[in-house]
Design a protein around this motif. Structure first.
Motif, PDB file in Angstrom:
ATOM      1  N   ARG A  19       1.081  -1.419  -0.211  1.00 46.80           N
ATOM      2  CA  ARG A  19      -0.488   0.162  -0.170  1.00 46.80           C
ATOM      3  C   ARG A  19       1.055   0.989  -0.003  1.00 46.80           C
ATOM      4  NH1 ARG A  19      -4.353   0.779  -2.219  1.00 46.80           N
ATOM      5  NH2 ARG A  19      -4.846   4.030  -1.428  1.00 46.80           N
ATOM      6  N   HIS A  20       2.349   0.918   1.043  1.00 45.77           N
ATOM      7  CA  HIS A  20       2.351   2.240   0.876  1.00 45.77           C
ATOM      8  C   HIS A  20       3.483   2.532  -0.716  1.00 45.77           C
ATOM      9  CE1 HIS A  20       5.370   4.474   3.805  1.00 45.77           C
ATOM     10  NE2 HIS A  20       6.633   4.523   3.059  1.00 45.77           N
ATOM     11  N   GLU A  21       4.091   1.394  -0.874  1.00 50.17           N
ATOM     12  CA  GLU A  21       4.728   1.915  -2.466  1.00 50.17           C
ATOM     13  C   GLU A  21       3.348   2.851  -3.111  1.00 50.17           C
ATOM     14  OE1 GLU A  21       6.985  -0.417  -0.887  1.00 50.17           O
ATOM     15  OE2 GLU A  21       5.742  -1.692  -1.670  1.00 50.17           O
ATOM     16  N   THR A  22       2.270   1.708  -3.864  1.00 48.45           N
ATOM     17  CA  THR A  22       1.468   1.893  -4.585  1.00 48.45           C
ATOM     18  C   THR A  22       0.593   4.050  -4.079  1.00 48.45           C
ATOM     19  OG1 THR A  22       0.379   0.277  -4.065  1.00 48.45           O
ATOM     20  CG2 THR A  22      -1.133   1.130  -4.914  1.00 48.45           C
ATOM     21  N   GLU A  23       0.439   4.450  -2.642  1.00 49.24           N
ATOM     22  CA  GLU A  23      -0.166   5.134  -2.510  1.00 49.24           C
ATOM     23  C   GLU A  23       1.818   6.579  -3.147  1.00 49.24           C
ATOM     24  OE1 GLU A  23      -0.607   5.472   1.384  1.00 49.24           O
ATOM     25  OE2 GLU A  23      -2.202   4.529   1.436  1.00 49.24           O
ATOM     26  N   SER A  24       2.284   6.192  -3.098  1.00 50.34           N
ATOM     27  CA  SER A  24       3.563   7.191  -4.089  1.00 50.34           C
ATOM     28  C   SER A  24       3.155   7.043  -5.833  1.00 50.34           C
ATOM     29  CB  SER A  24       4.261   6.578  -3.573  1.00 50.34           C
ATOM     30  OG  SER A  24       4.416   5.747  -2.868  1.00 50.34           O
ATOM     31  N   LEU A  25       3.017   5.719  -6.195  1.00 52.33           N
ATOM     32  CA  LEU A  25       2.815   6.017  -6.932  1.00 52.33           C
ATOM     33  C   LEU A  25       1.732   6.367  -7.984  1.00 52.33           C
ATOM     34  CD1 LEU A  25       3.218   4.610 -10.313  1.00 52.33           C
ATOM     35  CD2 LEU A  25       2.277   2.650  -9.916  1.00 52.33           C
ATOM     36  N   HIS A  34      -6.578  -5.136  -8.590  1.00 53.98           N
ATOM     37  CA  HIS A  34      -7.595  -4.196  -7.008  1.00 53.98           C
ATOM     38  C   HIS A  34      -8.195  -3.522  -7.256  1.00 53.98           C
ATOM     39  CE1 HIS A  34      -2.363  -5.431  -5.665  1.00 53.98           C
ATOM     40  NE2 HIS A  34      -3.514  -6.721  -6.207  1.00 53.98           N
ATOM     41  N   LEU A  35      -9.213  -4.349  -7.271  1.00 53.64           N
ATOM     42  CA  LEU A  35     -10.737  -3.278  -7.220  1.00 53.64           C
ATOM     43  C   LEU A  35     -10.584  -2.264  -6.660  1.00 53.64           C
ATOM     44  CD1 LEU A  35     -13.397  -6.137  -7.823  1.00 53.64           C
ATOM     45  CD2 LEU A  35     -11.907  -4.882  -9.327  1.00 53.64           C
ATOM     46  N   ASP A  36     -10.336  -1.830  -4.964  1.00 58.77           N
ATOM     47  CA  ASP A  36      -9.678  -0.382  -4.970  1.00 58.77           C
ATOM     48  C   ASP A  36      -9.350   0.568  -5.537  1.00 58.77           C
ATOM     49  OD1 ASP A  36      -7.730  -2.346  -4.121  1.00 58.77           O
ATOM     50  OD2 ASP A  36      -8.157  -1.800  -1.973  1.00 58.77           O
ATOM     51  N   GLU A  37      -8.672   0.411  -5.986  1.00 55.74           N
ATOM     52  CA  GLU A  37      -7.930   1.365  -7.096  1.00 55.74           C
ATOM     53  C   GLU A  37      -8.490   1.596  -8.127  1.00 55.74           C
ATOM     54  OE1 GLU A  37      -3.635  -1.429  -5.757  1.00 55.74           O
ATOM     55  OE2 GLU A  37      -3.733  -1.059  -7.766  1.00 55.74           O
ATOM     56  N   ILE A  38      -9.859   1.320  -8.710  1.00 59.17           N
ATOM     57  CA  ILE A  38     -10.679   1.329  -9.342  1.00 59.17           C
ATOM     58  C   ILE A  38     -10.939   2.881  -9.564  1.00 59.17           C
ATOM     59  CG2 ILE A  38     -11.802   1.659 -11.528  1.00 59.17           C
ATOM     60  CD1 ILE A  38     -10.942  -1.980 -11.222  1.00 59.17           C
ATOM     61  N   ALA A  39     -11.523   3.118  -8.557  1.00 58.57           N
ATOM     62  CA  ALA A  39     -12.088   4.137  -8.071  1.00 58.57           C
ATOM     63  C   ALA A  39     -11.352   5.468  -7.544  1.00 58.57           C
ATOM     64  CB  ALA A  39     -13.656   4.472  -6.646  1.00 58.57           C
ATOM     65  N   SER A  94       1.979 -11.511   2.080  1.00 57.13           N
ATOM     66  CA  SER A  94       1.318 -10.849   1.495  1.00 57.13           C
ATOM     67  C   SER A  94       1.160  -9.398   1.372  1.00 57.13           C
ATOM     68  CB  SER A  94      -0.132 -11.281   1.115  1.00 57.13           C
ATOM     69  OG  SER A  94      -0.363 -10.193   0.272  1.00 57.13           O
ATOM     70  N   SER A  95       1.553  -8.356   0.813  1.00 58.55           N
ATOM     71  CA  SER A  95       1.344  -7.281   0.371  1.00 58.55           C
ATOM     72  C   SER A  95      -0.009  -6.157   0.598  1.00 58.55           C
ATOM     73  CB  SER A  95       2.480  -6.385  -0.815  1.00 58.55           C
ATOM     74  OG  SER A  95       3.614  -6.854  -0.274  1.00 58.55           O
ATOM     75  N   GLU A  96      -0.919  -7.536   0.620  1.00 56.94           N
ATOM     76  CA  GLU A  96      -2.058  -6.768  -0.031  1.00 56.94           C
ATOM     77  C   GLU A  96      -3.015  -6.936   1.426  1.00 56.94           C
ATOM     78  OE1 GLU A  96      -4.959  -8.262  -2.735  1.00 56.94           O
ATOM     79  OE2 GLU A  96      -3.394  -8.877  -4.246  1.00 56.94           O
ATOM     80  N   LEU A  97      -2.955  -5.674   2.410  1.00 57.66           N
ATOM     81  CA  LEU A  97      -3.816  -5.883   3.434  1.00 57.66           C
ATOM     82  C   LEU A  97      -4.873  -6.777   3.587  1.00 57.66           C
ATOM     83  CD1 LEU A  97      -2.362  -3.233   5.578  1.00 57.66           C
ATOM     84  CD2 LEU A  97      -1.971  -5.558   6.029  1.00 57.66           C
ATOM     85  N   PRO A  98      -6.012  -6.674   2.312  1.00 60.02           N
ATOM     86  CA  PRO A  98      -7.370  -6.556   2.538  1.00 60.02           C
ATOM     87  C   PRO A  98      -7.181  -8.247   2.894  1.00 60.02           C
ATOM     88  CG  PRO A  98      -7.324  -5.003   1.031  1.00 60.02           C
ATOM     89  CD  PRO A  98      -5.678  -4.938   1.355  1.00 60.02           C
ATOM     90  N   GLU A  99      -5.962  -9.123   1.666  1.00 60.58           N
ATOM     91  CA  GLU A  99      -6.214 -10.177   2.050  1.00 60.58           C
ATOM     92  C   GLU A  99      -5.046 -11.025   3.077  1.00 60.58           C
ATOM     93  OE1 GLU A  99      -4.534 -12.404  -2.145  1.00 60.58           O
ATOM     94  OE2 GLU A  99      -2.220 -12.179  -0.889  1.00 60.58           O
TER      95      GLU A  99
END
Ligand SMILES: Nc1ncnc2c1ncn2[C@@H]1O[C@H](COP(=O)(O)OP(=O)(O)OP(=O)(O)O)[C@@H](O)[C@H]1O
Ligand SMILES: [Mg+2]
Lengths: 506, 323
Positions: free
Chosen positions: A175-181, A201-206, A459-464
């Protein structure tokens, strides 16, 4: 809105031999907008964007850039029109430095020689954009998969493109790096760059998207706004709704007191200099243990040491009371361990070999008689597991490298299903896997634990992690930072443990 | 529009694919037809037997090389190891006074051991196979000269028998066919053979799947050494003596045969049948050029061009596969 698109794939089609992969699909990218492509594994998303990137030539339809029909015979041609691509599979040279990889093909020169300081500075600048703080002279081969992904992103960003294609850039990121991206993407968007974004990751779409094009089996299904609810998107994508994204009754592995099942895997005081230190935990029969942490926390290194892939300095690994020798993969497999590594292309698969062969490597010797490979048995086992995991392929003799990313991941997983492993060490087991297939993998994990097996999942996917673990360990800088029960675990609780150091530094 | 282009592309695809998968075989057939037309001496029983005898050495060496190349390595020492093995065998017979059959076995063991050393240096010593076997090339050739003092040594009858006739059929051809069957069986049917493809395709993935990569590599080089020894004995048997300079440069023929046969030098690909055809292509070209009185200088030029062509076909094959 009659704004002219930057680029349009118009009614394009693509076939590989007898297989039609893309049929009559139209998709456009507009300046300052993020177009999302959504579809199951093998739906054709990567194939589609490769036509825009000059990797593949469409067999039908045309490509329009700024209102003019163009051909893109090479990736170079696409780059010249301002199209940069972050491919799903990494394209880095492991023996070259980060700086050289970022600037590959565009090395700054002075008097005909590579200008090393300009090279470093420009690479440094690109890496700063996405917050990768690392020595640019480091060889790319020494980096983990997440950092390699960040290098790949930096490489595309340094091109200064008008159109940026991002094929599952967040699959390997926390999540950390995803936010920078996403911050970089927001900035690019405000500067009028058009983007095409792919993610499972569906949550990233919106969060980053404007409009979503949904593909199914290579065909256009719908175009909807990115604000469409997730279950609506899932329904469009897989053609049915998915009741429960994380089908696990978490905590069920922890059985009523008194009947506490025995620990299957016990790790005691495991240390490896520079990687992790003094790690102790047990996993019980029927349990899924999640390991969370930031990139670089030592999770992969720990998993690899347990699996026998790397040596360690001290400590013990015990499976069902039997101590495993250090750095011995065969002994670990014999004890029931199965290891799904983080990098499927580099470590998981022999991409040039068939799906059939890849599924069978771990059982090649154990099913043989008198040193002769059991071809018929191997084939039927591979076929059965491919059907069970719904690996989407043309035939089982097809090279595994030609499968879509998610299906490749299932093939690595399937090897250990055939080997009937009872202790699975999963490193990002659903990286790049679509929602439907994820649920199938989760069901498999449930089946394994229900049969008395144990699972350790990094896993780096927290929801998972939150949705599938019965217990969660959080690692930070190579040490255990804490343990959380399902009841205590929230995104915030995990992140606080994982990132405390980072906050202190800032 | 699409209806007019589609059949054309489809026909083009099949043609390409056929050529890509059977390039060497098609080349061989074309070559034979051309030679048949060009010279009456080509299609005679005697000439065909000659070709069979000549191909036996190259092909047996190349079978061993196929294991190595499939597993992602290279073995530059096979020619020198062939010479060393034959020399050891003759020395055991003449100087050490061993019975002929034991001397023959001793020669095979010498080749096997040289291969094991290559394998250990590569797998455990972490030397690239190119370097490890380059060193072995020099060591083996040197030892051959030391043992023989630079002079030929006569072979025991058992070894000479390998170069003789079995009824009307030359023994080298019999040995060649048996070696082909054994090699093909090893590569296709056995666990170790299948593992070679995995190691050559992606050694790390093979290792993480639990394949004993190091042991596999040692076996691969050991097999190459054993096949080299067999080739060396065939060669010596034909001349009734082990020659110190025998099989010099043959490693390049062996590599060429494997590559013409469709293996990829990056590993993970290759077949014994392909290698067999590759060896035939090389030998038939040499034979044809001899029959046509082309000098050996020009022969080298032609062989070089053939290798380049074969690798070109290799590239084409990979292209058709990936698209
Ligand atoms: N080079 C190729 N040769 C043959 N088939 C291919 C090739 N590339 C892709 N395919 C097939 O095309 C289909 C679409 O693949 P693609 O990689 O575009 O899917 P995707 O939507 O990107 O999936 P994922 O989400 O898993 O990345 C798959 O069924 C795949 O097997
Ligand atoms: Mg894809």
């Amino acid at each position: 809105m009659s704004q002219q698109p930057l680029v349009t794939l118009q009614n394009v089609g693509k076939t590989f031999g007898p297989v039609t992969v893309i049929k009559d699909v139209t998709v456009s990218v507009y300046a300052g907008k993020v177009q999302v492509l959504l579809g199951e594994n093998g739906a054709g998303k990567s194939t589609l964007i490769k036509m825009m990137a000059g990797v593949y030539q469409p067999d039908a339809g045309r490509i329009v850039v700024d209102g003019k029909t163009v051909t893109l015979p090479t990736t170079r041609a696409a780059e010249e029109l301002g199209i940069a691509t972050i491919h799903q599979e990494l394209n880095l040279v492991p023996t070259m430095s980060i700086a050289e990889n970022v600037m590959l093909g565009r090395m700054p020169t002075r008097h005909g020689m590579v200008d090393r300081s300009a090279l470093r500075n420009r690479a440094r600048a690109a890496l700063n954009l996405i917050g990768l703080d690392i020595d640019v002279d480091t060889l790319v081969g020494e980096l983990g998969i997440a950092r390699q992904q960040l290098v790949e992103i930096a490489k595309a960003l340094s091109i200064n493109a008008r159109i940026l294609i991002l094929d599952e850039p967040t699959a390997a990121l926390t999540r950390h790096e995803t936010e920078s991206l996403f911050a970089v993407m927001a900035d690019l968007r405000s500067r009028g760059v058009g983007m095409l974004f792919i993610s499972h990751h569906l949550d990233e779409i919106a969060e980053v998207g404007d409009t979503v094009t949904v593909l199914r089996d290579g065909e256009f299904v719908a175009e909807v706004p990115a604000s469409t609810p997730e279950d609506e998107l899932v329904k469009l994508m897989v053609g049915r709704s998915i009741e429960d994204q994380y089908p696990r009754n978490t905590g069920a592995g922890t059985q009523p007191a008194g009947t506490q099942p025995a620990g299957i895997l016990a790790v005691e005081h495991l240390s490896s200099t520079g990687r992790f230190s003094d790690i102790t935990f047990t996993v019980r029969a029927g349990e899924v243990l999640g390991i969370a942490g930031l990139v670089g926390a030592g999770r992969t290194e720990l998993i690899r040491a347990i699996a026998g892939a790397d040596h360690y300095d001290s400590g013990t690994v015990t499976v069902r009371g039997q101590a495993l020798p250090k750095g011995n993969i065969q002994a670990a497999i014999k004890a029931g361990i199965g290891h799904v590594p983080e990098d499927r292309k580099g470590q998981g698969l022999v991409t040039g070999a068939s799906v059939n062969d890849n599924l069978g490597y771990a059982t090649l010797a154990s099913t043989a008689r008198l040193g002769l490979a059991d071809f018929a048995g191997q084939r039927s086992r591979a076929q059965a597991v491919a059907t069970k995991l719904r690996i989407r392929m043309h035939t089982i003799d097809q090279a595994v490298g030609a499968l879509s990313g998610g299906n490749q991941q299932k093939a690595v997983f399937g090897r250990w299903i055939i080997a009937a492993s009872t202790v699975l060490l999963l490193d990002e087991p659903t990286r790049g896997v679509d929602v439907g297939a994820k649920v199938e993998i989760y069901e498999l994990m449930n089946a394994i634990t229900a049969a008395g097996g144990a699972i350790v999942m990094v896993s780096s996917e927290l929801p998972e992690i939150l949705g599938m673990s019965d217990r969660i360990l959080v690692m930070r800088d190579g040490k255990l930072a804490g343990e959380l029960t399902t009841a205590e675990a929230t995104q915030d609780a995990v992140m606080t443990l994982a990132a405390r150091d980072v906050d202190e530094k800032n | 529009m699409s209806t007019t282009t589609q059949p054309a592309t489809r026909r083009g695809f099949n043609y390409k694919k056929f050529l890509a998968n059977n390039g060497a075989l098609v080349g061989l057939v074309v070559l034979c037809i051309a030679l048949f037309i060009a010279t009456p001496d080509f299609l005679t029983g005697q000439n065909l037997l000659n070709i069979g005898i000549q191909v036996s050495t190259v092909a047996v060496l190349a079978f061993g090389m196929t294991f190595v190349i499939v597993a992602g390595g290279i073995d530059l020492s096979v020619g020198a190891v062939a010479a060393l093995s034959a020399m050891v065998s003759s020395w055991l017979f003449v100087s050490a006074g061993l019975p002929g059959w034991l001397a023959l076995v001793g020669g095979l063991v010498a080749g096997l051991l040289a291969g094991v050393v290559n394998g250990l240096a590569n797998a455990y010593g972490k030397l690239p196979s190119f370097i490890a076997t380059l060193a072995m090339l020099s060591v083996a050739r040197g030892l051959t000269l030391v043992i023989s003092d630079g002079r030929p040594i006569k072979t025991p009858a058992e070894v000479s028998f390998l170069g003789g006739n079995l009824g009307p059929v030359p023994m080298p051809i019999v040995v060649l066919l048996v070696a082909a069957l054994v090699a093909s069986f090893l590569l296709n049917r056995t666990v170790i053979g299948r593992s070679m493809y995995a190691v050559g395709g992606n050694a790390e993935a093979a290792r993480l799947s639990g394949l004993p990569v190091k042991r596999i590599l040692v076996t691969v080089f050991a097999l190459a050494g054993l096949f080299a020894a067999l080739a060396g004995l065939l060669l010596a048997g034909r001349l009734d003596s082990a020659q110190p300079q025998a099989a010099a440069g043959y490693e390049l023929d062996a590599i060429a045969a494997v590559v013409i046969g469709g293996a990829s030098l990056s590993g993970g690909l290759g077949k014994i049948s392909g290698t067999f055809v590759g060896a035939l292509v090389l030998v038939v070209i040499r034979n044809g050029l001899n029959l046509l009185n082309v000098t050996s200088f020009w022969q080298q030029v032609v062989i070089g061009l053939v290798i380049a062509l074969a690798v070109g076909v290799d590239v084409l094959r990979r292209k058709t596969r990936s698209s």
